[in-house]
Design a protein around this motif. Structure first.
Motif, PDB file in Angstrom:
ATOM      1  N   LEU A  70       0.675  -1.236   0.202  1.00 51.02           N
ATOM      2  CA  LEU A  70       0.043   0.025  -0.226  1.00 51.02           C
ATOM      3  C   LEU A  70       0.806   1.270  -0.196  1.00 51.02           C
ATOM      4  O   LEU A  70       1.603   1.246   0.782  1.00 51.02           O
ATOM      5  N   GLY A  71       0.633   2.073  -0.742  1.00 47.71           N
ATOM      6  CA  GLY A  71       1.480   3.399  -0.945  1.00 47.71           C
ATOM      7  C   GLY A  71       1.313   4.256   0.089  1.00 47.71           C
ATOM      8  O   GLY A  71       2.102   5.311   0.420  1.00 47.71           O
ATOM      9  N   ILE A  72       0.268   4.177   0.949  1.00 48.05           N
ATOM     10  CA  ILE A  72       0.128   4.860   2.319  1.00 48.05           C
ATOM     11  C   ILE A  72       0.895   4.606   3.404  1.00 48.05           C
ATOM     12  O   ILE A  72       0.945   5.209   4.259  1.00 48.05           O
ATOM     13  N   VAL A  73       1.460   3.439   3.235  1.00 53.88           N
ATOM     14  CA  VAL A  73       2.501   2.718   4.444  1.00 53.88           C
ATOM     15  C   VAL A  73       3.739   2.941   4.097  1.00 53.88           C
ATOM     16  O   VAL A  73       4.325   2.592   3.018  1.00 53.88           O
ATOM     17  N   ASP A  74       4.601   3.411   5.183  1.00 56.51           N
ATOM     18  CA  ASP A  74       5.940   3.575   4.907  1.00 56.51           C
ATOM     19  C   ASP A  74       6.897   2.447   5.404  1.00 56.51           C
ATOM     20  O   ASP A  74       7.821   2.246   4.783  1.00 56.51           O
ATOM     21  N   GLU A  75       6.279   1.747   6.405  1.00 59.26           N
ATOM     22  CA  GLU A  75       7.225   0.493   6.828  1.00 59.26           C
ATOM     23  C   GLU A  75       6.213  -0.405   7.707  1.00 59.26           C
ATOM     24  O   GLU A  75       5.128  -0.041   8.169  1.00 59.26           O
ATOM     25  N   VAL A  76       6.732  -1.531   7.480  1.00 60.96           N
ATOM     26  CA  VAL A  76       5.859  -2.752   8.124  1.00 60.96           C
ATOM     27  C   VAL A  76       6.601  -3.557   8.944  1.00 60.96           C
ATOM     28  O   VAL A  76       7.722  -3.786   8.578  1.00 60.96           O
ATOM     29  N   VAL A  77       6.109  -3.781  10.092  1.00 64.93           N
ATOM     30  CA  VAL A  77       6.819  -4.645  10.921  1.00 64.93           C
ATOM     31  C   VAL A  77       6.088  -5.707  11.473  1.00 64.93           C
ATOM     32  O   VAL A  77       4.910  -5.660  11.439  1.00 64.93           O
ATOM     33  N   ILE A  78       6.313  -6.735  12.284  1.00 54.56           N
ATOM     34  CA  ILE A  78       5.652  -7.965  12.728  1.00 54.56           C
ATOM     35  C   ILE A  78       5.415  -7.270  14.262  1.00 54.56           C
ATOM     36  O   ILE A  78       6.296  -7.286  14.841  1.00 54.56           O
ATOM     37  N   ASP A  79       4.155  -7.437  14.601  1.00 54.67           N
ATOM     38  CA  ASP A  79       3.426  -7.296  15.850  1.00 54.67           C
ATOM     39  C   ASP A  79       3.279  -8.526  16.569  1.00 54.67           C
ATOM     40  O   ASP A  79       2.660  -9.725  15.884  1.00 54.67           O
ATOM     41  N   ARG A  80       3.879  -8.762  17.847  1.00 55.75           N
ATOM     42  CA  ARG A  80       3.991  -9.866  18.526  1.00 55.75           C
ATOM     43  C   ARG A  80       3.053  -9.983  19.844  1.00 55.75           C
ATOM     44  O   ARG A  80       3.299 -10.972  20.434  1.00 55.75           O
ATOM     45  N   SER A  81       2.814  -8.878  20.210  1.00 50.53           N
ATOM     46  CA  SER A  81       1.968  -8.670  21.397  1.00 50.53           C
ATOM     47  C   SER A  81       1.070  -7.759  21.797  1.00 50.53           C
ATOM     48  O   SER A  81       1.130  -6.632  20.933  1.00 50.53           O
ATOM     49  N   GLU A  82      -0.033  -7.940  22.494  1.00 49.35           N
ATOM     50  CA  GLU A  82      -0.791  -6.877  22.563  1.00 49.35           C
ATOM     51  C   GLU A  82      -0.362  -5.705  23.501  1.00 49.35           C
ATOM     52  O   GLU A  82      -0.624  -4.491  23.217  1.00 49.35           O
ATOM     53  N   ASP A  83       0.867  -5.869  24.147  1.00 49.63           N
ATOM     54  CA  ASP A  83       1.839  -4.953  24.770  1.00 49.63           C
ATOM     55  C   ASP A  83       2.413  -3.908  23.684  1.00 49.63           C
ATOM     56  O   ASP A  83       3.379  -4.555  23.313  1.00 49.63           O
TER      57      ASP A  83
END
Length: 146
Positions: A70-83
């Protein structure tokens, strides 16, 4: 940019983003309008299993690819926790964006407290009620029963 709307340097939002739909897109578009650099956390398969008590339909690596494209997103990371303080330690941000279905709930209060300790603003956006992955799953299950 409206003068009353804050502009953050780095904003963060996260989700499972299973069966990507317009509600996901609405959240990302709104978040994009509030920051110079938008980081999106995609829930790992393990976190999704724990969070939803069921596996995602689309595996994490594919959900990651969709969000990254998506052109509106600059960076993606993996989220591993509700914290989300763990996400902040992985990639610092100034604001976190959530749907207002979190606002005024125990998980919303926990988020506000933990982010406040880090100096991060919590910004809520309207939740798209007419479309959700849960609703899509239910519709598909009903279609299978026919």
């Amino acid at each position: 940019m409206s003068p009353s709307r804050p502009m953050y340097e780095v904003g963060y939002t996260s989700g499972v983003f299973d069966m990507f739909h317009v509600g996901h897109l609405n959240l990302l578009r709104r978040a994009r309008n509030y920051c110079h650099h938008l980081v999106v956390g995609v829930a790992s398969d393990e976190y999704t299993d724990q969070l939803k008590d069921r596996p995602s339909v689309v595996p994490c690596d594919e959900r990651f690819e969709i969000i990254a494209a998506l052109g509106i997103v600059d960076e993606v990371v993996i989220d591993r926790s509700e914290d989300k303080s763990l996400a902040w330690q992985q990639r610092r941000f100034d604001a976190i964006f959530k749907g207002n279905d979190w606002q005024g709930t125990p998980k919303g209060y926990r988020l506000e407290r933990s982010m406040g300790e880090l100096g991060v603003d919590v910004v809520y956006f309207p939740y798209t009620r007419h479309t959700s992955s849960t609703m899509l799953r239910e519709y598909l299950a009903e279609s299978d029963d026919r």
